[in-house]
Design an enzyme around this catalytic site. Sequence first.
Site, mmCIF file in Angstrom:
data_model
loop_
_atom_site.group_PDB
_atom_site.id
_atom_site.type_symbol
_atom_site.label_atom_id
_atom_site.label_comp_id
_atom_site.label_asym_id
_atom_site.label_seq_id
_atom_site.Cartn_x
_atom_site.Cartn_y
_atom_site.Cartn_z
ATOM 1 N N LYS A 81 78.657 48.553 58.291
ATOM 2 C CA LYS A 81 77.839 48.974 57.160
ATOM 3 C C LYS A 81 76.569 49.647 57.682
ATOM 4 O O LYS A 81 76.001 49.199 58.688
ATOM 5 C CB LYS A 81 77.480 47.751 56.320
ATOM 6 C CG LYS A 81 76.707 48.027 55.042
ATOM 7 C CD LYS A 81 76.460 46.708 54.296
ATOM 8 C CE LYS A 81 75.751 46.918 52.979
ATOM 9 N NZ LYS A 81 75.544 45.622 52.269
ATOM 10 N N SER A 156 77.256 45.507 47.427
ATOM 11 C CA SER A 156 76.741 46.731 47.983
ATOM 12 C C SER A 156 77.553 47.262 49.169
ATOM 13 O O SER A 156 77.452 48.444 49.498
ATOM 14 C CB SER A 156 75.291 46.541 48.438
ATOM 15 O OG SER A 156 75.227 45.643 49.538
ATOM 16 N N SER A 180 77.506 40.768 48.232
ATOM 17 C CA SER A 180 77.787 42.134 48.686
ATOM 18 C C SER A 180 78.907 42.264 49.705
ATOM 19 O O SER A 180 79.291 43.393 50.047
ATOM 20 C CB SER A 180 76.523 42.768 49.268
ATOM 21 O OG SER A 180 75.657 43.154 48.243
#
Lengths: 487, 96
Positions: A81, A156, A180
């Site tokens: 990420k 997210s 997330s």
Amino acid sequence: MSSELFYQPITALAAALAEKKLTAVELTQAVIARTKATEPRIHAFNSHDEADALAQAAASDARRAAGQSLGALDGIPIALKDVIAVRNQPLTASSKMLANFVSPYDAGVTEKLRKAGAVLWGRLNCDEFAMGSSTENSAFGPTSNPWDTTRVPGGSSGGSSAALAAGSAIATLGSDTGGSIRQPAALCGVVGLKPTYGLVSRYGLIAFASSLDQIGPFARTVEDAAIVLGAIAGHDERDSTSFKTEIPDYRAALATNRGPWKLGIPKEYFAEGLDPEIAQAVEQAIAFYKAQGCEIREVSLPHTQYCLDTYYVIATAEASSNLARYDGIRYGHRAAGAKDVVDLYYQSRAEGFGAEVKRRIILGTYVLSSGYYDAYYLRAQKVRTLIRQDFLNAFKEVDALITPTSPVPAFKLGEKADPLALYLCDIYTIGVNLAGLPAISVPCGFTKSGLPIGTQIIGQPFRESSLLAIARAYEQAHSWSTKHPIL
Amino acid sequence: MANAPALDIDHVAKLARLALTPEEKAKYAQQLGDVLHHIAQLAKVDVSGVEPTAHATPIFNVWQEDVARPGLPVADALRNAPAQRDNMVIVPKVIE
């Protein structure tokens, strides 16, 4: 190996690499080719560096040829990420604020993956500064769900779940502040694990809410998640909340930890607002455990109704503090034409941050401001104690809790424009962050329209071995992890 | 707290050093009013005698040996600076 190398789990690929039926370069080339084929429709990546990945893969092959393989992850392409620092690579947090930032150092987890021989592959899209539940808040455009490209991948860490579901990485890392990792894993039909707070170093993770943030893996199978967790867990003195604890062999523990377990069903998690198809799939998962001889017991987490409010006070307060560092001075976006240095702060932040980040900075600044601190922030920290106590009380009776991961399957891009409606997507996941617990989302079926469903299993602090074993028992008896989207 | 007070958006934006357009101010004031209205239910919880939780790990203080170790090299520390000269970050004039 099959032609679809990119859909194989780590366990199968590691075996093929060890038996010299496959090279890390071949595997990395397959993942790169797959990424090129799917990215125009998915947009899971903010950046990737083919030459760098292939050089890492070649180094892995050289190690293996010399008899110095570093283990199951040696030569496995893993994408991170875009909030986790990789030295000499971009690190943007999907924000205009950091659009041109290049990491001067590796995060703690990045160092550990390098030591395990993983091929670090690409930086994955997410909501800006990890704030959101749909990956639509990215300054670089949304990511699409591989199962239905008109829908969100969750967030997210939506790039992390979508890249894995699309076959553009063999495993990925995300970060989880309020769900997330688990929510996008559920929406994309993959496994997502949020470890106990303090198990995995946050050094080199762009901070959102420091008392809640935790890095964890996305993987095709529970066993793969156990392998990646084993590589990234462990004490790091550069993170003062990193916990000194023995890291077990999570993969080996899967074989020895066989139950039967006592499993709790928190009644507050099956209330109104839960999609009936998700309720049914999770109830079938519970029925599976019961049929396996597990004792199923209803439990109560009486402060559940306060989780969302407690979370939005604490998370925004910490975010407003953490994001104060983005002032346009030492790094990040700097506005042109500011009158003086204070004006430079105002203008750089106005230009660099997107709408959701500004909204949360304002709310967080407000709840910390003079006159409101006790009423909001301090009170929320006290309610947090009660929420944590609810979980610890439940764990006096049961080994783990089973709930849905998300109240809804993947929704349409642009469907949830109202912030409150989007915040409600995290209703089953945020309590875990407030209490600092480990939890995993495991695929447990599909809706009639073909969208993945996930079930969440919540474990006791630092008992990831048991949590993974419980998840693995379900996974082994079902074939969800072998299903892939048609792309 | 039972009735969430109106959020003074100008004051809060100043504390946050965030320039907002009139449209942003109107939109955020309305949206955050809704969120604050929701959050007001925290006032219903009996927290008398409850200790606050800052984070959930059983760690209360952390000590490290005071030993010198290499830091980030200057070139690495400055590589993301928006403006720099002679190993320093250039900023607008701070003192008149």
